[in-house]
Design an enzyme around this catalytic site. Sequence first.
Site, PDB file in Angstrom:
ATOM      1  N   GLU A 285       0.870  -1.207   0.090  1.00 49.62           N
ATOM      2  CA  GLU A 285      -0.101  -0.052  -0.026  1.00 49.62           C
ATOM      3  C   GLU A 285       0.821   1.233  -0.154  1.00 49.62           C
ATOM      4  O   GLU A 285       0.428   2.513  -0.532  1.00 49.62           O
ATOM      5  CB  GLU A 285      -0.806   0.061   1.297  1.00 49.62           C
ATOM      6  CG  GLU A 285      -2.360   0.020   0.957  1.00 49.62           C
ATOM      7  CD  GLU A 285      -3.225  -0.090   2.078  1.00 49.62           C
ATOM      8  OE1 GLU A 285      -4.217  -0.792   1.897  1.00 49.62           O
ATOM      9  OE2 GLU A 285      -2.995   0.603   3.214  1.00 49.62           O
ATOM     10  N   HIS A 306       8.189 -26.934  -0.985  1.00 49.79           N
ATOM     11  CA  HIS A 306       7.812 -28.073  -1.695  1.00 49.79           C
ATOM     12  C   HIS A 306       6.601 -27.454  -2.520  1.00 49.79           C
ATOM     13  O   HIS A 306       5.806 -28.454  -2.973  1.00 49.79           O
ATOM     14  CB  HIS A 306       7.502 -28.960  -0.631  1.00 49.79           C
ATOM     15  CG  HIS A 306       8.468 -29.459   0.404  1.00 49.79           C
ATOM     16  ND1 HIS A 306       9.203 -30.719   0.063  1.00 49.79           N
ATOM     17  CD2 HIS A 306       9.136 -29.000   1.181  1.00 49.79           C
ATOM     18  CE1 HIS A 306      10.028 -31.025   0.737  1.00 49.79           C
ATOM     19  NE2 HIS A 306      10.500 -29.982   1.473  1.00 49.79           N
ATOM     20  N   LYS A 420     -14.316   0.426  -3.577  1.00 51.73           N
ATOM     21  CA  LYS A 420     -15.342   0.826  -2.488  1.00 51.73           C
ATOM     22  C   LYS A 420     -16.416   1.423  -3.296  1.00 51.73           C
ATOM     23  O   LYS A 420     -17.673   1.324  -3.159  1.00 51.73           O
ATOM     24  CB  LYS A 420     -14.870   1.594  -1.521  1.00 51.73           C
ATOM     25  CG  LYS A 420     -13.879   0.868  -0.730  1.00 51.73           C
ATOM     26  CD  LYS A 420     -13.358   1.885   0.663  1.00 51.73           C
ATOM     27  CE  LYS A 420     -12.173   1.353   1.533  1.00 51.73           C
ATOM     28  NZ  LYS A 420     -11.892   2.648   2.223  1.00 51.73           N
TER      29      LYS A 420
HETATM   30  O1  PA5 Z   1      -3.710   1.398   5.807  1.00 50.75           O
HETATM   31  C1  PA5 Z   1      -4.721   1.723   5.813  1.00 50.75           C
HETATM   32  O2  PA5 Z   1      -4.993   2.926   5.976  1.00 50.75           O
HETATM   33  C2  PA5 Z   1      -6.004   0.911   5.508  1.00 50.75           C
HETATM   34  O3  PA5 Z   1      -5.578  -0.605   5.295  1.00 50.75           O
HETATM   35  C3  PA5 Z   1      -6.584   0.937   6.705  1.00 50.75           C
HETATM   36  O4  PA5 Z   1      -6.305   0.472   7.539  1.00 50.75           O
HETATM   37  C4  PA5 Z   1      -8.078  -0.074   6.642  1.00 50.75           C
HETATM   38  O5  PA5 Z   1      -8.511   0.132   5.317  1.00 50.75           O
HETATM   39  C5  PA5 Z   1      -9.146  -0.012   7.579  1.00 50.75           C
HETATM   40  O6  PA5 Z   1      -9.328   1.350   7.437  1.00 50.75           O
HETATM   41  P1  PA5 Z   1     -10.013   1.856   8.846  1.00 50.75           P
HETATM   42  O7  PA5 Z   1      -9.325   1.794   9.964  1.00 50.75           O
HETATM   43  O8  PA5 Z   1     -10.545   3.393   8.625  1.00 50.75           O
HETATM   44  O9  PA5 Z   1     -11.393   1.161   8.963  1.00 50.75           O
END
Ligand code: PA5
Length: 445
Positions: A285, A306, A420
């Site tokens: 990310e 394996h 989303k």
């Molecule tokens: O790194 C990030 O920002 C995302 O992975 C969020 O942690 C994830 O989408 C969950 O978001 P939230 O904590 O707002 O529910």
Amino acid sequence: MIQVNLSNIRPFIGLPYEAALAPRLHIAHKHLQQGDGVGSDFTGWVHLPEQYDREEFARIKAAARRIQSDSQALVVIGIGGSYLGARGAIECLCSANYNLKKKNTPNIYFVGNGLSSDQLSEVMELLEGVDFSVNVISKSGTTTEPAVAFRFFRRMLEDKYGVKGAARRIYATTDRARGALKSLADSAGYETFVVPDDVGGRYSVLTAVGLLPIAVAGVDIDALMAGAADMMTVCAADDMASNPAWQYAGARYELYRGGRKIEILASYEPNFRFMAEWWKQLYGESEGKENKGLFPASVEFTADLHSMGQYIQQGERHLLETVVRFGASAHENPVPYDTANGDGLNFLAGKPMDFIRQQAMDGTLLAHVEGGVPNIILQAGQINPFTLGELIYFFEYACGLSGYLLDVNPFDQPGVEAYKKNMFALLGKPGYEDLRAQLERKLGR
Ligand code: PA5
């Protein structure tokens, strides 16, 4: 201490690169230290191991003790950065079989990290007749998966303990002031913990996001923070020779420039599997944007030798391998002698499992390097909360540096919005009517 061994990337890199890369690492490092680079609003994690809220930390420990005393299970609701760190740490330090072990701490069930109806039902069944509490974690407070799961488990708690009794068993970890979860928690009277404004989800494991579930599992969170603080000091060094995060970030960047587009994180500890999942999110990310970034993958050795071993040895040569090695196991487990020796294994009799694994590690390393896969070794200490704290901070710091080396913002995730939007439209969320019509047409419905 984490040591980065780069001797097995040398055959794959034409010229020494460290001197050329050091000025760029220096700039990236300054941006992280001073919080003045791209995305700097989200660099609160850099000094967090020293500058965390002590009062909240004490409340986390008190809440963990309360949950341990009144609950046989804790349901942890969260996804992505609000999920993987806690699970990774608990599995790494307490075992992937934590829930099956004899212990005096609650079972921990992670939900809200997907949309599986089967998984939901299974956890609800496991909770029948069990005293439980819920820790709902969402920084934004609006993420669909955990919000939907919370409806189910809040209802279960309210049916079992009444609205007031349920409120005493719900712990919400969310934004200090904003979001639907914060409003709900305030109006219902749940105890709340804060995800600091300047710490993004995937960098938040050392906040209440990770610390509360980890403490409930009985882990010494003081030691975890102490390890992170120690590594924070190490990573503050402004030079390649003494900063392991510079060494790791520099090496993987140089290999990426040379065509190594996939980084496989390997470990010889099955309990490390979810830490690798955490690492994948952290790097994927943070780096994967603007058509750039190493693709983070993970394997668990020797099991995956394996299965994935064939590809690693002889498949396309776009891989680099990073191996996390831990210090010696506390369990010796010498191989038993067998008079009949039907399996021909007496040459191993008396040898500890760790010794056998060491030979497997060395043999695999040599084979993979010979097969054309550069190999970075990250040597960590024995598995314990301090070592894990070091490792978490080390990976976070190297990740921040890596994003800046790639010239991307390591702290945003604009690409996550695309699915989303489509999901909301297809679900008929108000405000998405036009998009819904377009998508329905594309889907031929
Ligand atoms: O790194 C990030 O920002 C995302 O992975 C969020 O942690 C994830 O989408 C969950 O978001 P939230 O904590 O707002 O529910």
